[in-house]
Each structure stands twice: as C-alpha cells, then as structure tokens.
Write a protein that holds these residues in place. Sequence first.
Motif, PDB file in Angstrom:
ATOM      1  N   ALA A  36      41.055  -0.579   0.486  1.00 11.76           N
ATOM      2  CA  ALA A  36      40.222   0.177   1.430  1.00 11.76           C
ATOM      3  C   ALA A  36      39.452  -0.799   2.314  1.00 11.76           C
ATOM      4  N   LYS A  37      39.061  -0.341   3.515  1.00 14.19           N
ATOM      5  CA  LYS A  37      38.285  -1.166   4.443  1.00 14.19           C
ATOM      6  C   LYS A  37      37.063  -0.378   4.904  1.00 14.19           C
ATOM      7  N   VAL A  38      35.904  -0.934   4.614  1.00 13.63           N
ATOM      8  CA  VAL A  38      34.633  -0.327   5.020  1.00 13.63           C
ATOM      9  C   VAL A  38      33.951  -1.318   5.953  1.00 13.63           C
ATOM     10  N   VAL A  39      33.872  -0.962   7.240  1.00 11.75           N
ATOM     11  CA  VAL A  39      33.370  -1.893   8.255  1.00 11.75           C
ATOM     12  C   VAL A  39      32.279  -1.212   9.097  1.00 11.75           C
ATOM     13  N   ASP A  40      31.170  -1.916   9.296  1.00 14.27           N
ATOM     14  CA  ASP A  40      30.061  -1.389  10.125  1.00 14.27           C
ATOM     15  C   ASP A  40      29.673   0.019   9.697  1.00 14.27           C
ATOM     16  N   THR A  41      29.534   0.222   8.413  1.00 10.21           N
ATOM     17  CA  THR A  41      29.355   1.573   7.884  1.00 10.21           C
ATOM     18  C   THR A  41      28.252   1.627   6.826  1.00 10.21           C
ATOM     19  N   VAL A  42      27.559   2.746   6.781  1.00 11.17           N
ATOM     20  CA  VAL A  42      26.581   3.042   5.735  1.00 11.17           C
ATOM     21  C   VAL A  42      27.200   4.094   4.821  1.00 11.17           C
ATOM     22  N   VAL A  43      27.316   3.769   3.544  1.00 11.58           N
ATOM     23  CA  VAL A  43      27.920   4.694   2.581  1.00 11.58           C
ATOM     24  C   VAL A  43      26.830   5.127   1.602  1.00 11.58           C
ATOM     25  N   MET A  44      26.526   6.422   1.602  1.00  9.41           N
ATOM     26  CA  MET A  44      25.398   6.924   0.819  1.00  9.41           C
ATOM     27  C   MET A  44      25.789   7.217  -0.626  1.00  9.41           C
ATOM     28  N   ASN A  45      24.780   7.525  -1.422  1.00  8.56           N
ATOM     29  CA  ASN A  45      24.897   7.624  -2.874  1.00  8.56           C
ATOM     30  C   ASN A  45      26.108   8.429  -3.349  1.00  8.56           C
TER      31      ASN A  45
ATOM     32  N   LYS B 242      40.292   3.677   5.543  1.00  8.59           N
ATOM     33  CA  LYS B 242      39.608   2.802   6.497  1.00  8.59           C
ATOM     34  C   LYS B 242      38.477   3.577   7.160  1.00  8.59           C
ATOM     35  N   VAL B 243      37.264   3.065   7.016  1.00  4.77           N
ATOM     36  CA  VAL B 243      36.078   3.741   7.559  1.00  4.77           C
ATOM     37  C   VAL B 243      35.330   2.740   8.435  1.00  4.77           C
ATOM     38  N   THR B 244      35.104   3.103   9.704  1.00  7.90           N
ATOM     39  CA  THR B 244      34.497   2.186  10.671  1.00  7.90           C
ATOM     40  C   THR B 244      33.394   2.886  11.463  1.00  7.90           C
ATOM     41  N   ARG B 245      32.245   2.231  11.590  1.00 12.44           N
ATOM     42  CA  ARG B 245      31.100   2.741  12.368  1.00 12.44           C
ATOM     43  C   ARG B 245      30.762   4.189  11.996  1.00 12.44           C
ATOM     44  N   CYS B 246      30.452   4.384  10.733  1.00 12.22           N
ATOM     45  CA  CYS B 246      30.148   5.720  10.216  1.00 12.22           C
ATOM     46  C   CYS B 246      28.921   5.681   9.303  1.00 12.22           C
ATOM     47  N   ILE B 247      28.360   6.855   9.075  1.00 13.48           N
ATOM     48  CA  ILE B 247      27.511   7.097   7.907  1.00 13.48           C
ATOM     49  C   ILE B 247      28.275   8.091   7.045  1.00 13.48           C
ATOM     50  N   VAL B 248      28.598   7.698   5.828  1.00  7.22           N
ATOM     51  CA  VAL B 248      29.285   8.588   4.897  1.00  7.22           C
ATOM     52  C   VAL B 248      28.221   9.249   4.028  1.00  7.22           C
TER      53      VAL B 248
ATOM     54  N   ILE C 176      36.417  10.328   0.334  1.00 11.06           N
ATOM     55  CA  ILE C 176      37.397  10.094   1.402  1.00 11.06           C
ATOM     56  C   ILE C 176      38.751   9.817   0.741  1.00 11.06           C
ATOM     57  N   PRO C 177      39.734  10.636   1.011  1.00  9.12           N
ATOM     58  CA  PRO C 177      41.037  10.500   0.333  1.00  9.12           C
ATOM     59  C   PRO C 177      41.722   9.167   0.628  1.00  9.12           C
ATOM     60  N   ASP C 178      42.651   8.809  -0.222  1.00  6.06           N
ATOM     61  CA  ASP C 178      43.450   7.602  -0.041  1.00  6.06           C
ATOM     62  C   ASP C 178      44.090   7.591   1.345  1.00  6.06           C
ATOM     63  N   HIS C 179      44.023   6.438   2.015  1.00  9.30           N
ATOM     64  CA  HIS C 179      44.704   6.184   3.293  1.00  9.30           C
ATOM     65  C   HIS C 179      44.144   6.976   4.488  1.00  9.30           C
ATOM     66  N   MET C 180      43.033   7.652   4.309  1.00  5.12           N
ATOM     67  CA  MET C 180      42.439   8.357   5.455  1.00  5.12           C
ATOM     68  C   MET C 180      41.752   7.352   6.377  1.00  5.12           C
ATOM     69  N   VAL C 181      41.847   7.582   7.700  1.00  7.91           N
ATOM     70  CA  VAL C 181      41.197   6.740   8.700  1.00  7.91           C
ATOM     71  C   VAL C 181      40.114   7.560   9.399  1.00  7.91           C
ATOM     72  N   ILE C 182      38.879   7.066   9.353  1.00 12.05           N
ATOM     73  CA  ILE C 182      37.762   7.754  10.009  1.00 12.05           C
ATOM     74  C   ILE C 182      36.927   6.724  10.763  1.00 12.05           C
ATOM     75  N   GLY C 183      36.552   7.076  11.996  1.00 14.70           N
ATOM     76  CA  GLY C 183      35.709   6.198  12.796  1.00 14.70           C
ATOM     77  C   GLY C 183      36.507   5.256  13.678  1.00 14.70           C
ATOM     78  N   ASP C 184      35.799   4.644  14.634  1.00 18.96           N
ATOM     79  CA  ASP C 184      36.449   3.796  15.632  1.00 18.96           C
ATOM     80  C   ASP C 184      35.513   2.643  15.975  1.00 18.96           C
ATOM     81  N   ALA C 185      36.026   1.438  15.938  1.00 14.44           N
ATOM     82  CA  ALA C 185      35.210   0.255  16.236  1.00 14.44           C
ATOM     83  C   ALA C 185      34.666   0.278  17.653  1.00 14.44           C
ATOM     84  N   ASN C 186      35.321   1.002  18.553  1.00 20.84           N
ATOM     85  CA  ASN C 186      34.902   1.051  19.952  1.00 20.84           C
ATOM     86  C   ASN C 186      34.084   2.292  20.294  1.00 20.84           C
ATOM     87  N   SER C 187      33.764   3.093  19.285  1.00 26.18           N
ATOM     88  CA  SER C 187      33.016   4.323  19.528  1.00 26.18           C
ATOM     89  C   SER C 187      31.583   4.000  19.940  1.00 26.18           C
TER      90      SER C 187
END
Length: 384
Positions: free
Chosen positions: A324-333, A342-348, A354-365
């Motif tokens: 998994a890849k968690v980048v520029d993201t806040v992941v809550m309790n 892959k989760v990018t520029r998000c607050i989870v 988040i299911p296996d292989h799901m992509v959420i967020g965009d580095a350019n958002s």
Amino acid sequence: MRNNNMVAMILAGGRGTRLFDLTKKVAKPAVHYGGKYRIIDFPLSNCANSDISVVGVLTQYESVLLNSYVARDHHWGLNSKDGGVFVLPPREKDETGFGLYRGTADAIGQNLDFLDQEEAEYVLILSGDHIYKMNYAKMLNDHIKSKADATIAVLEVPLKEASRFGIMNCDKNDLIIEFEEKPKKPKSNLASMGIYIFTYKTLKKYLLADEKNPDSSHDFGKDIIPNYLNDNRVLKAHRFVGYWKDVGTIDSLWEANMDLLNNQNELNLFDPSWKIYTEDTNTAPQFIGEHAKIKRAYITQGCIVDGLVQDSVLFTDVKVGEDAKVVDTVVMNGAIIGKGAKVTRCIVAENVKIPDHMVIGDANSENIELVTKNTVSKVGVKDV
C-alpha cells in the motif's frame, strides 16, 4: 490556588459543518488531531498550564461524546479540589425543544449564575476549536497592568488575508480604538483570535443589557465589543506570537496535521514545560513490518505498517497493508489501508476500511479529499 479568581469559559458548541462527516455525529472540538489528541485538549491544557482551575465548557451540538470526555478533568492536570471542568449545556430551548445558545455572548449570559457561584473576578473566554499553546496568565497580567475592561488576544496575519478576520485597529500603546469585522479594506493586520479576558463585574452589566435587546445578535464581535468601544471602555490588544491554527475546514485540518512533520514546528507537542494533556489510549506499541518504507512520517501507537508511508500522519491503531502507498495523507483512528491500495492527499476518517488495490486522491488535486465509508462505496477499484 486559583489564578486571581479567573474562570475560563470554553465555547464548544459550534456545528463544524465545514468538516462534513467528521462532525456529523461528533462535536467539532472532539475531533481527533495529531494522532492521539482531540482539538479541545489544547485550550484545556492551556488552562491547566496557566494555573486556571475552574473551567466551564459550553456544549451544544452533538455533544454526548464531548460531554463525557471533558468531564474527566484529571486528564488535563486540573486540580479538582480547587475546581475542575464543568459541562454547561444551554438552559434555553428553541421551538423544537433543542437546547440553544443564540450567540457567543448569550452562551456566557446563560451561565452568569455559574460565574457568580465561582466568585469570578475575571472571565477568560475561549474557542474550543483552535490548536495553539498560550499562557493565559501573561494575558491576565497584561489586562490588570493596563487597567483594561477587556483584553483581546491578537495575531498578526498577512495584510492580504486580513479581510477574513475581525481586525483590531490600535494606538501606539496597543489600546484598541476600532474594531472591524472582516473589513474589505483593512487598516491593520491585527486579527482577533477570539480569546478575551473581561473584568467580570463590567461584563455582567453588558450581558444583562444585551439579553434585553431584541435587535442584538448576542455576539461578542458584533455586539459586546462594539458596545464597549461606543462607551469608551478600555480595550487592550494582547499580541500573541507562536503557532495558532483554526481547523474549521478539511484543508486546514490536514494542514495542521502536516505541520507536525516539520521539526521546526512552533507547536512542539513534546515540550515538557507545556504539556498537552489528553486521554491515554490503552493500546500496543506501533509495529513496522519487514516490507514497510517510512519517509518523513508521524506514526502513533498501535499502528501496524507494512507498506509505504510518506509525508503522512497516522493516528492510533491504523493499519497499512503490504504494498500500500500512503502519501501526503492523514489517516485517523482505526482506519485500514488495504494491500496495494494507494491514498494521496486525503484525510481518511476514523474506522474507514479502504479495500485492497483501491486508488483514492490525486497528487495534483488543489483540495484535500475526505475519505469516509460513503466515499469508499462510490469509488471503483483500480490497479495501482
């Protein structure tokens, strides 16, 4: 020993609608921040560190969790023998029977009996949803030395942003001569932080008069402060220097968490001289797996990481799966990032899976995406 009979009143009743689902069932001051903290920990800890022992927390919307949380005042180093934390819900109700504070001034006005009971000489009024460290004792000393009727904490902001704030125009001695609410052409960059100290005897008279005024908004910024100025009361600006963040939006909440990754961050949650009190979480230490890659991250206890975590903040009990890849993201309790996701520029949000292989967020958002259970149900699964 109480600090000059100063009683703190924390306004913690706002809806926090700009935080969307994070405040759907939880009051904004109870929202988690920085791994193991809640937002309200900061004003409560400031009170404890400033030797204030009597604190009223004025709650309103979605307050069940907040009420039970703040009532356990031993979490904030407050000496319950001299006072403690008191939950103060509204006394008045609207037509539906819902308890309601009509404005910030009305919230204090409905609790004058509490202030009378505590024999308050000075009243410190705070917002419950800002992140900062501040010594209120120094502000009180400034108030007393200036022989002020009210003292307002101010923060210098860029002049181009000043129109977003209540602006204090002062003389050379930092006495306030004019207050402008969100002026289109600001004359000053001294923004009100929504932190006030009032001499209680005078404030009580103004609140009682304001209660009887049918045209009032019952608000400190719109009514009480202008009335003080109209009557030539002495208002002092207390300049604050340091970290202060209003976390009223998803983007600002994300930014505040990202600030923790900066070693030069003025907030410094690990400063032993100014402890931030919170509820201790009984959970295991963090575990970093053999496949994990950590690059500039803030990882709290209970986390299990077996993927890439970069420029991110993980709250308590978060799990990051293999690859998994968690980048520029806040992941809550309690959130779980599945294998290969892959989760990018998000607050989870809390407890989201988040299911296996799901992509959420965009580095350019341009904006930060809030990921909730509802978000996950609508996003299709893609290969990373």
